[in-house]
Design a protein around this motif. Structure first.
Motif, PDB file in Angstrom:
ATOM      1  N   GLY A   1       0.799  -1.215   0.000  1.00  0.00           N
ATOM      2  CA  GLY A   1       0.000   0.000   0.000  1.00  0.00           C
ATOM      3  C   GLY A   1       0.833   1.267   0.000  1.00  0.00           C
ATOM      4  O   GLY A   1       2.063   1.225  -0.081  1.00  0.00           O
ATOM      5  N   SER A   2       0.136   2.399   0.088  1.00  0.00           N
ATOM      6  CA  SER A   2       0.780   3.707   0.034  1.00  0.00           C
ATOM      7  C   SER A   2       0.304   4.596   1.184  1.00  0.00           C
ATOM      8  O   SER A   2      -0.822   4.442   1.667  1.00  0.00           O
ATOM      9  N   LEU A   3       1.171   5.492   1.584  1.00  0.00           N
ATOM     10  CA  LEU A   3       0.847   6.552   2.542  1.00  0.00           C
ATOM     11  C   LEU A   3       1.589   7.804   2.128  1.00  0.00           C
ATOM     12  O   LEU A   3       2.658   7.722   1.513  1.00  0.00           O
ATOM     13  N   ARG A   4       1.032   8.930   2.511  1.00  0.00           N
ATOM     14  CA  ARG A   4       1.711  10.207   2.276  1.00  0.00           C
ATOM     15  C   ARG A   4       1.840  10.936   3.601  1.00  0.00           C
ATOM     16  O   ARG A   4       0.835  11.254   4.241  1.00  0.00           O
ATOM     17  N   LEU A   5       3.080  11.182   4.002  1.00  0.00           N
ATOM     18  CA  LEU A   5       3.354  11.939   5.215  1.00  0.00           C
ATOM     19  C   LEU A   5       3.580  13.398   4.860  1.00  0.00           C
ATOM     20  O   LEU A   5       4.120  13.715   3.796  1.00  0.00           O
ATOM     21  N   SER A   6       3.166  14.270   5.767  1.00  0.00           N
ATOM     22  CA  SER A   6       3.371  15.691   5.563  1.00  0.00           C
ATOM     23  C   SER A   6       3.984  16.307   6.813  1.00  0.00           C
ATOM     24  O   SER A   6       3.619  15.943   7.932  1.00  0.00           O
ATOM     25  N   CYS A   7       4.907  17.228   6.617  1.00  0.00           N
ATOM     26  CA  CYS A   7       5.548  17.944   7.712  1.00  0.00           C
ATOM     27  C   CYS A   7       5.291  19.434   7.505  1.00  0.00           C
ATOM     28  O   CYS A   7       5.712  19.994   6.489  1.00  0.00           O
ATOM     29  N   ALA A   8       4.594  20.034   8.459  1.00  0.00           N
ATOM     30  CA  ALA A   8       4.293  21.457   8.386  1.00  0.00           C
ATOM     31  C   ALA A   8       5.242  22.235   9.288  1.00  0.00           C
ATOM     32  O   ALA A   8       5.370  21.917  10.479  1.00  0.00           O
ATOM     33  N   ALA A   9       5.893  23.239   8.723  1.00  0.00           N
ATOM     34  CA  ALA A   9       6.834  24.072   9.481  1.00  0.00           C
ATOM     35  C   ALA A   9       6.152  25.353   9.942  1.00  0.00           C
ATOM     36  O   ALA A   9       5.241  25.857   9.284  1.00  0.00           O
ATOM     37  N   SER A  10       6.641  25.875  11.062  1.00  0.00           N
ATOM     38  CA  SER A  10       6.024  27.062  11.656  1.00  0.00           C
ATOM     39  C   SER A  10       6.528  28.361  11.043  1.00  0.00           C
ATOM     40  O   SER A  10       6.080  29.442  11.427  1.00  0.00           O
ATOM     41  N   ARG A  11       7.458  28.246  10.113  1.00  0.00           N
ATOM     42  CA  ARG A  11       8.010  29.435   9.477  1.00  0.00           C
ATOM     43  C   ARG A  11       8.279  29.160   8.010  1.00  0.00           C
ATOM     44  O   ARG A  11       8.224  28.013   7.564  1.00  0.00           O
ATOM     45  N   ASN A  12       8.613  30.210   7.291  1.00  0.00           N
ATOM     46  CA  ASN A  12       8.948  30.085   5.882  1.00  0.00           C
ATOM     47  C   ASN A  12      10.158  29.170   5.719  1.00  0.00           C
ATOM     48  O   ASN A  12      11.180  29.349   6.397  1.00  0.00           O
ATOM     49  N   ILE A  13      10.028  28.174   4.834  1.00  0.00           N
ATOM     50  CA  ILE A  13      11.100  27.191   4.701  1.00  0.00           C
ATOM     51  C   ILE A  13      12.081  27.520   3.585  1.00  0.00           C
ATOM     52  O   ILE A  13      13.029  26.776   3.340  1.00  0.00           O
ATOM     53  N   ASN A  14      11.868  28.636   2.911  1.00  0.00           N
ATOM     54  CA  ASN A  14      12.751  28.987   1.793  1.00  0.00           C
ATOM     55  C   ASN A  14      14.216  29.037   2.217  1.00  0.00           C
ATOM     56  O   ASN A  14      15.100  28.672   1.454  1.00  0.00           O
ATOM     57  N   SER A  15      14.449  29.499   3.444  1.00  0.00           N
ATOM     58  CA  SER A  15      15.821  29.678   3.895  1.00  0.00           C
ATOM     59  C   SER A  15      16.330  28.506   4.727  1.00  0.00           C
ATOM     60  O   SER A  15      17.449  28.563   5.241  1.00  0.00           O
ATOM     61  N   ILE A  16      15.541  27.462   4.862  1.00  0.00           N
ATOM     62  CA  ILE A  16      15.982  26.298   5.631  1.00  0.00           C
ATOM     63  C   ILE A  16      16.885  25.455   4.745  1.00  0.00           C
ATOM     64  O   ILE A  16      16.484  25.007   3.674  1.00  0.00           O
ATOM     65  N   ASN A  17      18.112  25.238   5.212  1.00  0.00           N
ATOM     66  CA  ASN A  17      19.133  24.592   4.398  1.00  0.00           C
ATOM     67  C   ASN A  17      18.705  23.212   3.919  1.00  0.00           C
ATOM     68  O   ASN A  17      18.831  22.860   2.750  1.00  0.00           O
ATOM     69  N   SER A  18      18.200  22.414   4.862  1.00  0.00           N
ATOM     70  CA  SER A  18      17.861  21.046   4.541  1.00  0.00           C
ATOM     71  C   SER A  18      16.674  20.605   5.379  1.00  0.00           C
ATOM     72  O   SER A  18      16.582  20.919   6.562  1.00  0.00           O
ATOM     73  N   MET A  19      15.777  19.865   4.761  1.00  0.00           N
ATOM     74  CA  MET A  19      14.670  19.245   5.489  1.00  0.00           C
ATOM     75  C   MET A  19      14.602  17.784   5.074  1.00  0.00           C
ATOM     76  O   MET A  19      15.045  17.422   3.975  1.00  0.00           O
ATOM     77  N   GLY A  20      14.092  16.971   5.965  1.00  0.00           N
ATOM     78  CA  GLY A  20      14.072  15.562   5.614  1.00  0.00           C
ATOM     79  C   GLY A  20      13.236  14.724   6.552  1.00  0.00           C
ATOM     80  O   GLY A  20      12.629  15.231   7.498  1.00  0.00           O
ATOM     81  N   TRP A  21      13.233  13.452   6.245  1.00  0.00           N
ATOM     82  CA  TRP A  21      12.503  12.459   7.015  1.00  0.00           C
ATOM     83  C   TRP A  21      13.475  11.386   7.510  1.00  0.00           C
ATOM     84  O   TRP A  21      14.328  10.918   6.747  1.00  0.00           O
ATOM     85  N   TYR A  22      13.312  11.042   8.763  1.00  0.00           N
ATOM     86  CA  TYR A  22      14.062   9.968   9.391  1.00  0.00           C
ATOM     87  C   TYR A  22      13.052   9.011  10.027  1.00  0.00           C
ATOM     88  O   TYR A  22      11.879   9.366  10.191  1.00  0.00           O
ATOM     89  N   ARG A  23      13.511   7.832  10.378  1.00  0.00           N
ATOM     90  CA  ARG A  23      12.602   6.886  11.025  1.00  0.00           C
ATOM     91  C   ARG A  23      13.344   6.067  12.069  1.00  0.00           C
ATOM     92  O   ARG A  23      14.543   5.865  11.970  1.00  0.00           O
TER      93      ARG A  23
END
Length: 115
Positions: free
Chosen positions: A16-38
Motif C-alpha cells: 500500500g501507500s501513505l503520504r506523510l506531511s511535515c508542516a513548518a512554523s516558518r517560511n522554509i525557503n531559507s531552511i538549508n535542509s529538510m528531511g525524514w528519518y525513522r
C-alpha cells in the motif's frame, strides 16, 4: 527557531501507500535542509530522505524507487510519498529541519505496515 508537525501516519497493508506531511512554523525557503528519518522498534533512528533548499534529494538505499520527497515553499511543507510499503518500513517517522547549525525535530508519526 522552527516547529515541525508531522501528519499522515497510520496502518497500511503491505504494498500500500501513505503520504506523510511535515508542516513548518516558518517560511522554509531559507531552511538549508529538510528531511525524514525513522526509528523502527529496537533500532536506531535512520535517514529516509532529505531535500535541500536548492531541491537536491537524497534517499536511503532501502527506499529508493519507492519513496519520493518533495517540498512546497509556498505552503511551508515537506511531504514524503511512500509507495509499495513493506513490513520493514514500520517505524516512527520524524521530520527534521537544519537551520544554519541548529537541528529541529518533529514529534513523529507512526507508520505500521501489516496485513
Amino acid at each position: 527557531q522552527v516547529q515541525l508537525v508531522e501528519s499522515g501516519g497510520g496502518l497500511v497493508q503491505p504494498g500500500g501507500s501513505l503520504r506523510l506531511s511535515c508542516a513548518a512554523s516558518r517560511n522554509i525557503n531559507s531552511i538549508n535542509s529538510m528531511g525524514w528519518y525513522r526509528r523502527a522498534p529496537g533500532k536506531q533512528r535512520e535517514l529516509v530522505a532529505t531535500i535541500t533548499s536548492g531541491g537536491s534529494k537524497n534517499y536511503a538505499d532501502s527506499v529508493k524507487g519507492r519513496f519520493t520527497i518533495s517540498r512546497d515553499n509556498a505552503k511551508n511543507t515537506v511531504d514524503l510519498q511512500m509507495n509499495s510499503l513493506k513490513p520493514e518500513d514500520t517505524a516512527v517517522y520524524y521530520c527534521r529541519a537544519v537551520v544554519l547549525l541548529n537541528v529541529y525535530w518533529g514529534q513523529g508519526t507512526q507508520v505500521t505496515v501489516s496485513s
